[in-house]
Enzyme design. Structure first.
Site, PDB file in Angstrom:
ATOM      1  N   LYS A   1       5.830  -4.452  -4.288  1.00 21.90           N
ATOM      2  CA  LYS A   1       7.291  -4.355  -4.191  1.00 21.90           C
ATOM      3  C   LYS A   1       7.770  -4.491  -2.756  1.00 21.90           C
ATOM      4  O   LYS A   1       8.774  -5.123  -2.482  1.00 21.90           O
ATOM      5  CB  LYS A   1       7.702  -2.993  -4.764  1.00 21.90           C
ATOM      6  CG  LYS A   1       9.178  -2.745  -4.804  1.00 21.90           C
ATOM      7  CD  LYS A   1       9.800  -3.517  -5.928  1.00 21.90           C
ATOM      8  CE  LYS A   1      11.305  -3.361  -5.984  1.00 21.90           C
ATOM      9  NZ  LYS A   1      11.910  -4.479  -6.712  1.00 21.90           N
TER      10      LYS A   1
ATOM     11  N   GLU B   1       7.080 -15.014 -11.505  1.00 21.60           N
ATOM     12  CA  GLU B   1       6.406 -13.831 -10.965  1.00 21.60           C
ATOM     13  C   GLU B   1       5.939 -12.858 -12.032  1.00 21.60           C
ATOM     14  O   GLU B   1       4.955 -12.162 -11.831  1.00 21.60           O
ATOM     15  CB  GLU B   1       7.237 -13.124  -9.888  1.00 21.60           C
ATOM     16  CG  GLU B   1       8.421 -12.345 -10.356  1.00 21.60           C
ATOM     17  CD  GLU B   1       9.136 -11.620  -9.210  1.00 21.60           C
ATOM     18  OE1 GLU B   1       8.485 -11.100  -8.311  1.00 21.60           O
ATOM     19  OE2 GLU B   1      10.380 -11.571  -9.246  1.00 21.60           O
TER      20      GLU B   1
ATOM     21  N   CYS C   1       0.853  -1.187   0.000  1.00 17.48           N
ATOM     22  CA  CYS C   1       0.000   0.000   0.000  1.00 17.48           C
ATOM     23  C   CYS C   1       0.886   1.233   0.000  1.00 17.48           C
ATOM     24  O   CYS C   1       1.897   1.289   0.693  1.00 17.48           O
ATOM     25  CB  CYS C   1      -0.951   0.080   1.184  1.00 17.48           C
ATOM     26  SG  CYS C   1      -2.101  -1.265   1.270  1.00 17.48           S
TER      27      CYS C   1
ATOM     28  N   GLU D   1      16.691 -18.176  -8.732  1.00 12.89           N
ATOM     29  CA  GLU D   1      16.337 -16.792  -9.050  1.00 12.89           C
ATOM     30  C   GLU D   1      15.730 -16.692 -10.459  1.00 12.89           C
ATOM     31  O   GLU D   1      14.751 -15.986 -10.676  1.00 12.89           O
ATOM     32  CB  GLU D   1      17.586 -15.902  -8.905  1.00 12.89           C
ATOM     33  CG  GLU D   1      17.426 -14.450  -9.305  1.00 12.89           C
ATOM     34  CD  GLU D   1      16.361 -13.682  -8.540  1.00 12.89           C
ATOM     35  OE1 GLU D   1      15.809 -14.201  -7.551  1.00 12.89           O
ATOM     36  OE2 GLU D   1      16.041 -12.561  -8.952  1.00 12.89           O
TER      37      GLU D   1
ATOM     38  N   TRP E   1      -2.763  -2.604  -1.756  1.00 17.80           N
ATOM     39  CA  TRP E   1      -2.498  -4.045  -1.943  1.00 17.80           C
ATOM     40  C   TRP E   1      -3.414  -4.736  -0.945  1.00 17.80           C
ATOM     41  O   TRP E   1      -3.237  -4.602   0.265  1.00 17.80           O
ATOM     42  CB  TRP E   1      -1.027  -4.349  -1.657  1.00 17.80           C
ATOM     43  CG  TRP E   1      -0.664  -5.773  -1.985  1.00 17.80           C
ATOM     44  CD1 TRP E   1      -0.338  -6.275  -3.197  1.00 17.80           C
ATOM     45  CD2 TRP E   1      -0.585  -6.876  -1.066  1.00 17.80           C
ATOM     46  NE1 TRP E   1      -0.064  -7.615  -3.102  1.00 17.80           N
ATOM     47  CE2 TRP E   1      -0.209  -8.013  -1.799  1.00 17.80           C
ATOM     48  CE3 TRP E   1      -0.801  -7.017   0.306  1.00 17.80           C
ATOM     49  CZ2 TRP E   1      -0.041  -9.262  -1.224  1.00 17.80           C
ATOM     50  CZ3 TRP E   1      -0.632  -8.269   0.877  1.00 17.80           C
ATOM     51  CH2 TRP E   1      -0.254  -9.371   0.107  1.00 17.80           C
TER      52      TRP E   1
ATOM     53  N   ASN F   1      -1.558   1.829   5.736  1.00 22.32           N
ATOM     54  CA  ASN F   1      -0.711   0.750   5.215  1.00 22.32           C
ATOM     55  C   ASN F   1      -0.326  -0.130   6.398  1.00 22.32           C
ATOM     56  O   ASN F   1       0.217   0.381   7.380  1.00 22.32           O
ATOM     57  CB  ASN F   1       0.539   1.364   4.557  1.00 22.32           C
ATOM     58  CG  ASN F   1       1.599   0.331   4.249  1.00 22.32           C
ATOM     59  OD1 ASN F   1       1.293  -0.840   4.022  1.00 22.32           O
ATOM     60  ND2 ASN F   1       2.847   0.745   4.236  1.00 22.32           N
ATOM     61  N   GLY F   2      -0.617  -1.420   6.324  1.00 19.78           N
ATOM     62  CA  GLY F   2      -0.290  -2.319   7.438  1.00 19.78           C
ATOM     63  C   GLY F   2      -1.488  -3.197   7.748  1.00 19.78           C
ATOM     64  O   GLY F   2      -2.419  -3.308   6.945  1.00 19.78           O
TER      65      GLY F   2
ATOM     66  N   LYS G   1      11.982 -15.326 -11.264  1.00 16.72           N
ATOM     67  CA  LYS G   1      11.731 -14.218 -12.196  1.00 16.72           C
ATOM     68  C   LYS G   1      10.661 -14.618 -13.203  1.00 16.72           C
ATOM     69  O   LYS G   1       9.757 -13.855 -13.496  1.00 16.72           O
ATOM     70  CB  LYS G   1      12.994 -13.822 -12.967  1.00 16.72           C
ATOM     71  CG  LYS G   1      14.042 -13.040 -12.258  1.00 16.72           C
ATOM     72  CD  LYS G   1      13.673 -11.625 -11.879  1.00 16.72           C
ATOM     73  CE  LYS G   1      12.986 -11.601 -10.552  1.00 16.72           C
ATOM     74  NZ  LYS G   1      13.771 -11.470  -9.364  1.00 16.72           N
TER      75      LYS G   1
ATOM     76  N   ARG H   1       3.839  -0.319  -4.847  1.00 16.33           N
ATOM     77  CA  ARG H   1       3.570  -0.898  -3.528  1.00 16.33           C
ATOM     78  C   ARG H   1       2.229  -1.635  -3.472  1.00 16.33           C
ATOM     79  O   ARG H   1       1.888  -2.246  -2.460  1.00 16.33           O
ATOM     80  CB  ARG H   1       3.571   0.199  -2.459  1.00 16.33           C
ATOM     81  CG  ARG H   1       4.862   0.972  -2.391  1.00 16.33           C
ATOM     82  CD  ARG H   1       4.778   2.050  -1.353  1.00 16.33           C
ATOM     83  NE  ARG H   1       4.725   1.491  -0.028  1.00 16.33           N
ATOM     84  CZ  ARG H   1       5.778   1.242   0.730  1.00 16.33           C
ATOM     85  NH1 ARG H   1       6.980   1.510   0.275  1.00 16.33           N
ATOM     86  NH2 ARG H   1       5.642   0.738   1.925  1.00 16.33           N
TER      87      ARG H   1
ATOM     88  N   HIS I   1      16.488 -37.243  -8.868  1.00 17.58           N
ATOM     89  CA  HIS I   1      15.745 -37.716  -7.690  1.00 17.58           C
ATOM     90  C   HIS I   1      14.253 -37.339  -7.768  1.00 17.58           C
ATOM     91  O   HIS I   1      13.563 -37.391  -6.762  1.00 17.58           O
ATOM     92  CB  HIS I   1      16.373 -37.148  -6.416  1.00 17.58           C
ATOM     93  CG  HIS I   1      17.780 -37.615  -6.221  1.00 17.58           C
ATOM     94  ND1 HIS I   1      18.105 -38.910  -5.877  1.00 17.58           N
ATOM     95  CD2 HIS I   1      18.963 -36.964  -6.357  1.00 17.58           C
ATOM     96  CE1 HIS I   1      19.428 -39.027  -5.800  1.00 17.58           C
ATOM     97  NE2 HIS I   1      19.960 -37.859  -6.085  1.00 17.58           N
TER      98      HIS I   1
HETATM   99  O1  M6R Z   1      12.736  -5.680  -0.227  1.00 13.64           O
HETATM  100  P1  M6R Z   1      13.186  -7.115   0.013  1.00 13.64           P
HETATM  101  O2  M6R Z   1      14.473  -7.403  -0.675  1.00 13.64           O
HETATM  102  O3  M6R Z   1      13.230  -7.463   1.464  1.00 13.64           O
HETATM  103  O4  M6R Z   1      12.067  -7.976  -0.667  1.00 13.64           O
HETATM  104  C1  M6R Z   1      12.093  -9.374  -0.601  1.00 13.64           C
HETATM  105  C2  M6R Z   1      11.135  -9.995  -1.589  1.00 13.64           C
HETATM  106  O5  M6R Z   1       9.831  -9.570  -1.344  1.00 13.64           O
HETATM  107  C3  M6R Z   1      11.497  -9.655  -3.041  1.00 13.64           C
HETATM  108  O6  M6R Z   1      12.810 -10.001  -3.338  1.00 13.64           O
HETATM  109  C4  M6R Z   1      10.544 -10.391  -4.004  1.00 13.64           C
HETATM  110  O7  M6R Z   1      10.761 -11.756  -3.953  1.00 13.64           O
HETATM  111  C5  M6R Z   1      10.727  -9.863  -5.441  1.00 13.64           C
HETATM  112  N1  M6R Z   1       9.445  -9.622  -6.038  1.00 13.64           N
HETATM  113  C6  M6R Z   1      11.457 -10.798  -6.322  1.00 13.64           C
HETATM  114  O8  M6R Z   1      11.615 -10.300  -7.603  1.00 13.64           O
END
Ligand code: M6R
Length: 616
Positions: free
Chosen positions: A611, A496, A2, A489, A73, A99-100, A493, A27, A512
């Site tokens: 984010k 997501e 948010c 990673e 969000w 926010n929270g 990517k 956000r 396995h």
């Molecule tokens: O701000 P942070 O690095 O603590 O965030 C951690 C994760 O939320 C963040 O890396 C998330 O997995 C990304 N969307 C990955 O691309």
């Protein structure tokens, strides 16, 4: 999660709020809303993006010099018009954005319902608006002189959970009230005007003087000034800071998406991250942010790394680096798991928290747990002044610059750069690395940005491969050693931003279980640069080929062996294998980006994500 923005001053609040919400949309983008005019506040809100709200308001009277806005969000209640913020209390006295999460909202709601309160939304935020109003009116009816500020303070003392709040009250129409516990809030101080936001990006266009609110702070703001107190009504001294953030750092600058811009920014981000710390000529490395605790770090018996998501993947690379360069036992934990079990933490253990945003709720909570247990807690963070660097005793900033695309790219490579430098500095000091090894690593790290530039020149080749596999519904990413975290990673990517199911695996584990999935429809992306396990990964590729999997291999320039076996190869320059994650991740970022674009996905704002994850 948010985004919050507030304004009071001589400008038209609407313009500041809409622009600010667009900057904060990373956000959360489930709904957007604004409230204008402090007295009889007008509220405009809708499901969808800030641009939907803007369209809805075209031609309407949006004048006013005080107001607040929110981009959501969703946590409590689906993304609907009704659940969008701002929320007004039942008798119209208070309007709030939040926010929270208010954890005890259900109990509070039941109590308020018993007092006759009715609710229009399913949100915890509306409960808070009504709670504040209830406290305010009840005290007034009892003849007690309670100001709106007092009522807010009293109500917030009844609340469990996290909040960043902006509140307006019709009885003090020229005042904005901001309060923080757990969720970030920044106040910008202009000349006769104030800005409130979840981060500094909506503010920098107008002023670089800011106050980062601390937990329990309550700021009462009108055009005459700002009064900072806390939940116990004790006056607080505002700590005004100057921020050094430029507007063009948060613009797309000609790129189609922030994600692509940020992928291309990696050579610059890595150089900025080692600049002033690593001297190529004198082979000198100094991490100023660790200076005060460096002796404790180099003699540590154990290092624990805590993080979430992509930052956790960077932490996994860190584990390999620390164990190899320093010989200090190192463990990596998801912050969310660490905090909810009973981890054995000994006094003097080093805990390194990694976070791009510096606001991730699980990572923050894990830091608090580690601090309580006597660990020395360090931070690796990208956002200056965020909660994590303020909670940690020492640390190193990544100088990646603002990362706006929800998919983390340049933050990852900047984090790995910091971890590499930390491991090198400790290893050199505790004799885990010889002088020659150290010198060679300095040269290798120095050369990385140029090598990434070379990879980026071949983006067209990655795009072509993306076109071949864009319609797959599953994919497998394989890597060994330092490249196993890169496989994870790469898979993250892809899933997501393109919503294709992807799994990252250590290549040797394939036999396995996951090998059962392989057929001609399954793209298998193999990280196969030249290192000490090269022959083994070649065997893994053979195993995939024997089952007709579609092989895309990331190989070292000039590799002919794998070229003959794979369907497609993407070459990266040679490097020390400990630094190979910094190179090999780049084609995987590009691959996901192009696939997502080809599938028509919203690359910068993927569904259901935000984010900055400030809820547990
Ligand atoms: O701000 P942070 O690095 O603590 O965030 C951690 C994760 O939320 C963040 O890396 C998330 O997995 C990304 N969307 C990955 O691309």
């Amino acid at each position: 999660m948010c985004g919050i923005v507030g304004y009071i001053g001589q400008r038209q609040a609407y313009d500041v709020l809409i622009k600010g919400l667009k900057r904060l949309e990373y956000r959360g983008y489930d709904s957007a809303g604004i409230s204008l005019g402090g007295g009889n506040s007008r509220i405009y809100k809708c499901k969808g993006k800030v641009s939907d709200l803007e369209d809805q308001l075209a031609g309407q009277d949006v004048s006013g010099r005080i107001g607040m806005g929110h981009t959501r969000w969703a946590t409590h209640g689906e993304p609907t018009d009704n659940n969008a913020h701002p929320h007004k209390s039942m008798n119209g006295r208070f309007v709030i954005i939040h926010n929270g999460i208010i954890e005890n909202y259900s109990k509070l709601k039941t109590g308020l319902e018993a007092e006759g309160y009715k609710f229009e939304s399913e949100t915890d935020t509306e409960v808070l608006a009504n709670l504040i109003e209830y406290v305010y009116l009840k005290n007034q009816n009892n003849g007690d002189s309670v100001s709106p500020e007092d009522a807010i303070r009293l109500a917030l003392n009844m609340v469990e959970g996290a909040y960043g709040l902006v509140i307006m009250c019709s009885d003090i129409p020229k005042t904005l009230i901001a309060a923080r516990k757990g969720s970030p809030l920044v106040i910008g101080i202009g000349s006769g005007e104030y800005f409130i936001a979840s981060d500094a990006t909506p503010i920098i266009e107008y002023t670089n003087s800011v106050i980062y609110l601390n937990d329990d702070d309550i700021a009462i703001i009108n055009t005459d000034g700002l009064n900072l107190t806390n939940l116990k009504n004790v006056k607080q001294k505002p700590n005004i800071k100057k921020i050094d953030l430029k507007l063009d750092e948060i613009e797309k600058n000609g790129f189609d998406h922030y994600m692509l811009k940020e992928i291309y920014e990696q050579p610059r981000a890595i150089r900025d991250t080692y600049r002033g710390r690593l001297n190529f000529e004198s082979k000198f490395l100094r991490l100023g942010g660790l200076h005060n605790v460096f002796d404790e770090i180099k003699d540590a018996k154990r290092i624990m790394i805590i993080a979430c998501g992509t930052s956790w993947h960077a932490g996994l690379v860190g584990e390999y680096l620390f164990e190899e360069f320093t010989r200090i036992p190192t463990e990596v934990e998801y912050a969310s798991e660490f905090r909810y079990r009973k981890p054995v933490i000994n006094k003097g253990d080093i805990v390194i928290a990694i976070s791009q945003s510096g606001e991730t709720a699980d990572t923050l909570a894990a830091i608090q747990l580690a601090k309580k247990a006597g660990a020395i807690v360090l931070g690796i963070c990208n956002v200056v002044g965020a909660s994590i660097p303020r909670e940690t005793v020492a640390g190193v900033y990544t100088h990646a610059g603002p990362e706006i695309g929800v998919a983390s790219t340049k933050a990852f490579t900047a984090q790995v750069t910091v971890l590499t430098m930390m491991a090198m500095a400790i290893g050199y000091a505790n004799k885990g690395l010889s002088a020659d090894e150290f010198t060679s690593l300095v040269d290798e790290l120095y050369a990385i940005p140029e090598k990434i530039e070379k990879i980026l020149e071949k983006a067209g080749c990655v795009k072509e491969i993306a076109g071949k596999i864009k319609d797959s519904s599953n994919s497998l990413y394989l890597g060994r050693g330092y490249l196993f975290p890169v496989a994870l990673e790469g898979a993250l990517k892809l899933k997501e931003i393109s919503y294709i199911h992807a799994e990252g695996y250590p290549a040797a584990e394939m036999k396995h279980g996951p090998i059962a999935l392989i057929d001609e429809k399954m793209p298998v992306i193999v990280l196969a640069t030249k290192d000490h396990s090269y022959d083994k990964i070649v065997s893994n590729i053979q195993e995939v080929k024997a089952r007709k999997g579609l092989i895309i291999a990331i190989v070292t320039e000039g590799d002919t062996t794998i070229k003959e076996m794979a369907d497609y190869v993407i070459e990266v320059p040679h490097s020390d294998f400990a630094l190979a994650p910094l190179l090999t991740v780049v084609p995987l970022q590009l691959l996901s980006y192009y696939i997502a674009v080809m599938r028509g996905c919203n690359v910068d704002q993927p569904r259901n994500l935000a984010k900055s994850v400030t809820v547990e």
